[in-house]
Design a protein around this motif. Sequence first.
Motif, mmCIF file in Angstrom:
data_model
loop_
_atom_site.group_PDB
_atom_site.id
_atom_site.type_symbol
_atom_site.label_atom_id
_atom_site.label_comp_id
_atom_site.label_asym_id
_atom_site.label_seq_id
_atom_site.Cartn_x
_atom_site.Cartn_y
_atom_site.Cartn_z
ATOM 1 N N GLU A 79 0.951 -1.094 -0.178
ATOM 2 C CA GLU A 79 0.072 -0.006 -0.104
ATOM 3 C C GLU A 79 0.771 1.104 -0.117
ATOM 4 O OE1 GLU A 79 -0.390 -2.430 1.936
ATOM 5 O OE2 GLU A 79 -2.326 -3.334 1.356
ATOM 6 N N LYS A 80 2.110 1.263 0.210
ATOM 7 C CA LYS A 80 2.878 2.263 0.335
ATOM 8 C C LYS A 80 2.937 3.056 -1.062
ATOM 9 C CE LYS A 80 6.796 0.569 1.656
ATOM 10 N NZ LYS A 80 8.403 0.526 2.363
ATOM 11 N N MET A 81 2.926 2.223 -2.201
ATOM 12 C CA MET A 81 3.109 2.835 -3.546
ATOM 13 C C MET A 81 1.735 3.758 -3.591
ATOM 14 S SD MET A 81 4.561 3.464 -6.425
ATOM 15 C CE MET A 81 6.101 2.375 -5.802
ATOM 16 N N ILE A 82 0.452 3.292 -3.303
ATOM 17 C CA ILE A 82 -0.811 4.248 -3.395
ATOM 18 C C ILE A 82 -0.509 5.087 -2.540
ATOM 19 C CG2 ILE A 82 -3.123 3.974 -2.938
ATOM 20 C CD1 ILE A 82 -3.196 0.976 -3.414
ATOM 21 N N LEU A 83 -0.008 5.170 -1.310
ATOM 22 C CA LEU A 83 0.225 6.509 -0.573
ATOM 23 C C LEU A 83 1.042 7.272 -1.152
ATOM 24 C CD1 LEU A 83 -0.482 8.028 1.987
ATOM 25 C CD2 LEU A 83 1.146 6.739 2.986
ATOM 26 N N PHE A 84 2.401 6.765 -1.895
ATOM 27 C CA PHE A 84 3.352 7.588 -2.438
ATOM 28 C C PHE A 84 2.541 8.428 -3.718
ATOM 29 C CE2 PHE A 84 6.218 8.118 -6.025
ATOM 30 C CZ PHE A 84 7.425 8.793 -5.302
ATOM 31 N N VAL A 85 1.709 7.840 -4.619
ATOM 32 C CA VAL A 85 0.997 8.408 -5.665
ATOM 33 C C VAL A 85 0.267 9.548 -4.986
ATOM 34 C CG1 VAL A 85 -0.425 8.271 -7.442
ATOM 35 C CG2 VAL A 85 1.293 6.464 -7.050
ATOM 36 N N ILE A 86 -0.552 9.234 -3.896
ATOM 37 C CA ILE A 86 -1.620 10.371 -3.410
ATOM 38 C C ILE A 86 -0.680 11.472 -2.830
ATOM 39 C CG2 ILE A 86 -3.220 10.723 -1.606
ATOM 40 C CD1 ILE A 86 -4.250 7.618 -1.762
ATOM 41 N N LEU A 87 0.394 11.064 -2.247
ATOM 42 C CA LEU A 87 1.148 12.052 -1.509
ATOM 43 C C LEU A 87 1.695 13.049 -2.664
ATOM 44 C CD1 LEU A 87 2.735 11.034 1.639
ATOM 45 C CD2 LEU A 87 1.247 12.868 1.733
ATOM 46 N N LEU A 88 2.338 12.467 -3.544
ATOM 47 C CA LEU A 88 3.008 13.430 -4.769
ATOM 48 C C LEU A 88 2.239 14.043 -5.536
ATOM 49 C CD1 LEU A 88 5.620 13.571 -6.208
ATOM 50 C CD2 LEU A 88 5.153 11.711 -7.834
ATOM 51 N N LEU A 89 0.728 13.438 -5.606
ATOM 52 C CA LEU A 89 -0.043 14.407 -6.580
ATOM 53 C C LEU A 89 -0.604 15.774 -5.796
ATOM 54 C CD1 LEU A 89 -2.379 11.736 -8.444
ATOM 55 C CD2 LEU A 89 -0.767 13.219 -9.152
ATOM 56 N N GLY A 90 -0.933 15.438 -4.226
ATOM 57 C CA GLY A 90 -1.444 16.133 -3.496
ATOM 58 C C GLY A 90 -0.114 17.471 -3.376
ATOM 59 N N TYR A 91 1.044 16.945 -3.180
ATOM 60 C CA TYR A 91 2.152 18.104 -3.011
ATOM 61 C C TYR A 91 2.372 18.807 -4.390
ATOM 62 C CZ TYR A 91 6.916 19.578 -2.160
ATOM 63 O OH TYR A 91 7.953 20.438 -1.928
ATOM 64 N N MET A 92 2.074 17.967 -5.439
ATOM 65 C CA MET A 92 1.995 18.948 -6.847
ATOM 66 C C MET A 92 1.119 20.145 -6.746
ATOM 67 S SD MET A 92 3.135 15.974 -9.366
ATOM 68 C CE MET A 92 3.021 17.030 -10.781
ATOM 69 N N ILE A 93 -0.190 19.581 -6.217
ATOM 70 C CA ILE A 93 -1.316 20.310 -6.233
ATOM 71 C C ILE A 93 -0.944 21.627 -5.159
ATOM 72 C CG2 ILE A 93 -3.950 20.805 -5.689
ATOM 73 C CD1 ILE A 93 -4.207 17.958 -6.806
ATOM 74 N N ILE A 94 -0.271 21.321 -4.154
ATOM 75 C CA ILE A 94 -0.295 22.308 -3.023
ATOM 76 C C ILE A 94 0.962 23.274 -3.866
ATOM 77 C CG2 ILE A 94 1.020 22.794 -0.913
ATOM 78 C CD1 ILE A 94 -0.058 20.144 -0.001
ATOM 79 N N LEU A 95 1.844 23.023 -4.361
ATOM 80 C CA LEU A 95 3.053 23.639 -5.121
ATOM 81 C C LEU A 95 2.351 24.642 -6.068
ATOM 82 C CD1 LEU A 95 6.241 21.633 -5.236
ATOM 83 C CD2 LEU A 95 5.760 23.215 -3.457
ATOM 84 N N GLY A 96 1.589 24.034 -6.995
ATOM 85 C CA GLY A 96 0.964 24.600 -8.050
ATOM 86 C C GLY A 96 -0.272 25.850 -7.702
ATOM 87 N N GLY A 97 -0.967 25.362 -6.690
ATOM 88 C CA GLY A 97 -2.082 26.348 -6.393
ATOM 89 C C GLY A 97 -1.372 27.512 -5.442
ATOM 90 N N ASN A 98 -0.402 27.114 -4.649
ATOM 91 C CA ASN A 98 -0.175 28.369 -3.806
ATOM 92 C C ASN A 98 0.906 29.260 -4.811
ATOM 93 O OD1 ASN A 98 -0.888 28.233 -0.723
ATOM 94 N ND2 ASN A 98 -0.432 25.866 -1.614
#
Length: 385
Positions: free
Chosen positions: A47-66
């Motif tokens: 399940e670590k790979m699923i969490l990795f993808v979720i965290l990576l996408l969330g981090y990219m959205i955080i960087l892009g939006g802010n």
Amino acid sequence: MVGECWTWCDSYLPLSTNHRSSSVNGTWGPDGVTFFIIQGLASLGQEKMILFVILLLGYMIILGGNSMIIFVALTDSKLNSPMFFFLYNLSFVDIIYTTTTIPKMLSGLQADTNTISVPGCFLQMYFVIQLAVTGRAILTVMAYDRYVAICNPLRYNAIMTLPVRLLLIAGAWSFGAFCTLPATSMSFQRSYCGPNVVKHGWCDPSSVRRLVCGDVTVDNIVSLSCAVVALLTTGVLILTSYVLIGVSVSKMGVAQRLKAFGTCAAHLTVVSISYSSASCVYISYRVGNFPPEVRIIVSVLYSALTPFLNPMIYSLKNKELRESIMRTLSRETFFPGNMTGRHISMRIIQRTPPKKQPFKAEEVLNGQNGICIAPSGSEVPQLVK
């Protein structure tokens, strides 16, 4: 700072074979604790790979939006009000705050053992707490800004001048440092024993303090006091601002009430999400039935939730910001590079006009009603005086 009060289970993972103590601020010998192991979510398995993808996408959205909010607030002359000044400072804090924790977690999800050096651990500890408190202090400053805008609108620009705004932001950063340095410096002075496993997603102060060799009662009292000061000070000031706003709004008409509510809606939503999610994290750490992995996931979601939602909330609730973002995206999409709409319009205006055809007239008269043109062979009319 809520994590200062949280308690963790006392069992340790047998990931370290070194059980000798070492002074963090002294010489780190080969037999001393020279690094910490971040347990994180090592037990998840596939399940670590699923969490990795979720965290990576969330981090990219955080960087892009802010980053988008910072860009439009600095480049769009229509967004020069104090509210947007404080907003892009909050976005900057959110970017640094998530960058302090999420990249290290992402690398840990891809490695068998996630290690961090002792100085790196304490630097991460300091910035996580300091940026969290600074973010709440900026939310407090934004609440005061809304209070001045609604309760004293005629003097708003006279009060919220650029020096005052800079002073408020400097005060927010200073308040964060004031609430962070005592507990972090005390933890830095302690000696640590193995196993050197930090049972958290990052170097959480309460988790690191469990590895101290001696008594940490004083450390816990100081840490708890700093947490109470940070949470109560910002919470009481925000609540006071909105109580005064509510009293002022109650004396307004319906149209003015709706306008005032629209002005405060985005900020009030962010504050509500921030404090409610912090309460959920605190409850999850107090309830003993939750496994450590669930607590870590909850704390990760809490740290990323507000930076993730801030750009969306302010873009949806604020018409000026939404229109500025749309203008920026449209300009970059249809007129990339230096080919902006202004350059295009100038080229259209400066193009060579078509060659005019000569008039076939025997005489042109300038009258009061304009220009009178007499065609060839016709009688020229007389001007009426």
